[in-house]
Design a protein around this motif. Structure first.
Motif, mmCIF file in Angstrom:
data_model
loop_
_atom_site.group_PDB
_atom_site.id
_atom_site.type_symbol
_atom_site.label_atom_id
_atom_site.label_comp_id
_atom_site.label_asym_id
_atom_site.label_seq_id
_atom_site.Cartn_x
_atom_site.Cartn_y
_atom_site.Cartn_z
ATOM 1 N N GLN A 226 0.823 -1.230 0.000
ATOM 2 C CA GLN A 226 0.000 0.000 0.000
ATOM 3 C C GLN A 226 0.850 1.269 0.000
ATOM 4 O O GLN A 226 0.312 2.371 0.102
ATOM 5 C CB GLN A 226 -0.889 0.025 1.242
ATOM 6 C CG GLN A 226 -2.002 -1.012 1.244
ATOM 7 C CD GLN A 226 -2.557 -1.200 2.659
ATOM 8 O OE1 GLN A 226 -2.828 -0.241 3.377
ATOM 9 N NE2 GLN A 226 -2.706 -2.427 3.071
ATOM 10 N N GLY A 227 2.171 1.125 -0.024
ATOM 11 C CA GLY A 227 3.039 2.299 -0.119
ATOM 12 C C GLY A 227 3.623 2.764 1.207
ATOM 13 O O GLY A 227 4.286 3.806 1.257
ATOM 14 N N TYR A 228 3.385 2.040 2.292
ATOM 15 C CA TYR A 228 3.971 2.446 3.580
ATOM 16 C C TYR A 228 5.483 2.244 3.556
ATOM 17 O O TYR A 228 5.994 1.340 2.890
ATOM 18 C CB TYR A 228 3.356 1.634 4.733
ATOM 19 C CG TYR A 228 1.962 2.112 5.088
ATOM 20 C CD1 TYR A 228 1.772 3.017 6.123
ATOM 21 C CD2 TYR A 228 0.851 1.678 4.381
ATOM 22 C CE1 TYR A 228 0.506 3.477 6.446
ATOM 23 C CE2 TYR A 228 -0.414 2.131 4.685
ATOM 24 C CZ TYR A 228 -0.587 3.028 5.721
ATOM 25 O OH TYR A 228 -1.834 3.484 6.033
ATOM 26 N N LYS A 229 6.187 3.105 4.312
ATOM 27 C CA LYS A 229 7.653 3.061 4.315
ATOM 28 C C LYS A 229 8.237 2.715 5.682
ATOM 29 O O LYS A 229 9.440 2.586 5.822
ATOM 30 C CB LYS A 229 8.204 4.436 3.881
ATOM 31 C CG LYS A 229 7.865 4.837 2.457
ATOM 32 C CD LYS A 229 8.718 4.035 1.488
ATOM 33 C CE LYS A 229 8.450 4.362 0.052
ATOM 34 N NZ LYS A 229 8.773 5.720 -0.310
ATOM 35 N N GLY A 458 6.887 10.630 2.141
ATOM 36 C CA GLY A 458 7.230 9.251 1.777
ATOM 37 C C GLY A 458 8.600 9.109 1.137
ATOM 38 O O GLY A 458 9.091 7.985 0.982
ATOM 39 N N ASP A 459 9.232 10.239 0.768
ATOM 40 C CA ASP A 459 10.586 10.156 0.180
ATOM 41 C C ASP A 459 11.616 9.943 1.284
ATOM 42 O O ASP A 459 11.466 10.451 2.400
ATOM 43 C CB ASP A 459 10.956 11.491 -0.516
ATOM 44 C CG ASP A 459 10.242 11.666 -1.840
ATOM 45 O OD1 ASP A 459 9.641 10.682 -2.322
ATOM 46 O OD2 ASP A 459 10.274 12.792 -2.383
#
Ligand code: SAM
Ligand code: SF4
Length: 479
Positions: A226-229, A458-459
């Motif tokens: 889902q894009g979690y970092k 998120g970067d």
């Protein structure tokens, strides 16, 4: 783990203002407008474990036809997920119930539930003491919520505070309420078997049990998809994590679990909390060292720097043991590894000299951060039954002040060491003060602020730190 609420403030807002917004550090549910017929508003107090539980509760209620809302006046059902750790935390919830009465009067069909530690501690008596409460549900009984809601729909009051030896909610897919879309909590175990004499947690959250390691890894994989970092693995004492498959063919300790989660993706940062000084092993420290994506930051609560007080607290380690663990962290992970603590000022019979030992331990360790409290006696705990709460409040507060001042000194000194170095920062969003600046965290969990340029939430950004305050690093992106 997040600090326990300390709401030393005078609330002079109007009843309307106060009812519309809870005080300070509470977490409030987000809007999930999926067209469900009823709406749940959930407000969570206390530690990250509670915030994580509210996500499980929201998931269970979603299956029952409830969307979540961030507006209390839109809610059909209001839950307060509560904390009992100190008297003030409970008082905050009672005050809040008084404010929520304002809405209940305007909308009598609104159901009010108290969940979590305070529900577990006070049980049925909460229904008698707080008339607006319709249901009281302990932390191991959330699967029963649909039945309990049915009872309340049928005009009854409902209570379930049974503790369980097995429940880990492993199969429930939490609805992320506490997340910025970048980092998320994963609960890896529940309860606590330690019986520290000051602590109510073993009574409110039951026996320690570890969650199936495969379900933890699956949850981390789903978050990455889902894009979690970043994930934070949560437990009261993560180092005693131990899970074995039913047939006994597989067993996983905390070091092995850390490794499994780290291997999910090199782009996923892995954090964990809380480490207990008696249980943290060199195997865990070497695992942290081995993987770049396991954060070099350990929350290692000391509680006191004096061995006699530690024994009274039933922490099962002494000052020498604690120092040995800190030395091992420094030897294996180096001077840059972040270390933070919890400290309690003015525990029963603590002398002035023993308090000085806490300050000297802080000098020795050079904590990056601490969560600091004065002792608050909790009914039913070992200390409440066996020890006299004999340190006057003003002495507790003065000692706490000294601990806080010491921490400010060491936080600043530690932050100054970071100046001139490049830090890998995971961006969480705009800074509080300016849309032109971003805020993120470095490996050691310190907040870093820098100019936005073309970077976004998120970067991962390499930031050269050029300045600092007690609580924040400032710098510029150097990519
Ligand atoms: N499991 C964690 C550990 O062992 O360090 C801590 C859990 S507890 C929820 C968080 C912190 O609250 C404790 O580390 C302690 O410093 C503080 N705390 C717990 N009981 C307290 C009490 N009765 N009075 C003051 N502080 C308390
Ligand atoms: Fe409370 Fe001690 Fe358990 Fe932490 S380890 S939750 S302080 S009993």
């Amino acid at each position: 783990m997040k600090p326990i609420l300390d709401l030393d403030f005078i609330d002079n807002r109007t009843p309307e203002q106060a009812a519309a917004a809870p005080s300070c550090d509470t977490h409030i549910s987000k809007d999930t407008n999926t067209g469900r017929t009823r709406k749940l508003y959930i407000e969570s107090y206390g530690c990250a474990m509670n915030f994580s539980d509210s996500e499980i509760v929201s998931s269970i209620m979603f299956e029952q036809g409830f969307d979540t809302t961030s507006e209390i006046d839109q809610a059909d059902l209001v839950f307060l997920n509560t904390c009992s750790i100190r008297e003030k935390a409970e008082q905050t919830v009672r005050n809040r119930l008084g404010q929520i009465n304002y809405y209940k009067k305007k909308k009598p069909s609104m159901m009010i539930g108290v969940l979590g530690c305070m529900a577990e501690r006070l049980k049925k008596s909460l229904l008698e003491e707080e008339k607006i409460v319709d249901l009281v549900v302990g932390p191991d009984a959330y699967r029963d919520l649909p039945n309990l809601i049915n009872e309340v729909d049928g005009g009854q009051k409902a209570v379930n505070v049974l503790l369980s030896r097995e429940e880990t909610y492993a199969d429930i897919n939490p609805i992320r309420l506490n997340s910025n879309g970048v980092s998320a909590f994963i609960s890896i175990m529940r309860g606590c078997d330690n019986m520290c004499s000051f602590c109510v947690v073993p009574f409110t959250r039951g026996r320690e049990r570890s969650r199936d390691a495969h379900s933890i890894v699956r949850e981390a994989e789903a978050l990455v998809a889902q894009g979690y970092k970043e994930v934070t693995l949560l437990g009261q004492n993560v180092d005693s994590y131990k899970w074995a498959s039913e047939d006994g063919s597989e067993s996983v300790n905390f070091a092995q679990l850390l490794e499994k989660v780290a291997l999910v993706s090199p782009d996923l940062r892995v954090r964990f909390s809380t480490s207990h000084p008696k249980d943290i092993t060199d195997e865990v420290l070497y695992t942290i060292k081995k993987y770049d994506n396991i954060c070099k930051y350990i929350h290692l609560p000391a509680q006191s720097g004096n061995s006699r007080v530690l024994e009274l607290m039933n922490r099962t380690y002494d000052r020498e043991w604690y120092i040995n663990r800190v030395d091992a962290i420094r030897a294996i992970l180096g001077e840059d590894c972040g270390i933070s603590s919890d400290m309690i000022a003015g525990f029963c019979t603590e002398t002035e000299e023993e308090h000085q030992d806490t300050l000297s331990l802080m000098d020795y360790v050079q904590y990056d951060y601490s969560y600091m409290f004065f002792y608050s006696e909790r009914p039913g705990t070992l200390a409440a039954r066996k020890l006299e709460d004999d340190i006057p409040l003003e002495v507790k507060k003065r000692r706490l002040d000294e601990i806080i001042n010491k921490q400010r000194e060491t936080s600043l000194a530690r932050n100054k060491r970071d100046i001139g170095k490049v830090h890998k920062v995971l961006v969480e969003g705009p800074s509080k003060k300016s849309e032109e600046q971003l805020s993120g965290r470095n490996d050691q969990n310190k907040v870093v602020i820098f100019d936005k340029k073309h970077y976004k939430k998120g970067d991962y950004v390499n930031v050269l730190v050029t300045d600092c305050s007690v609580g924040t690093l400032f710098g510029e992106a150097v990519d």
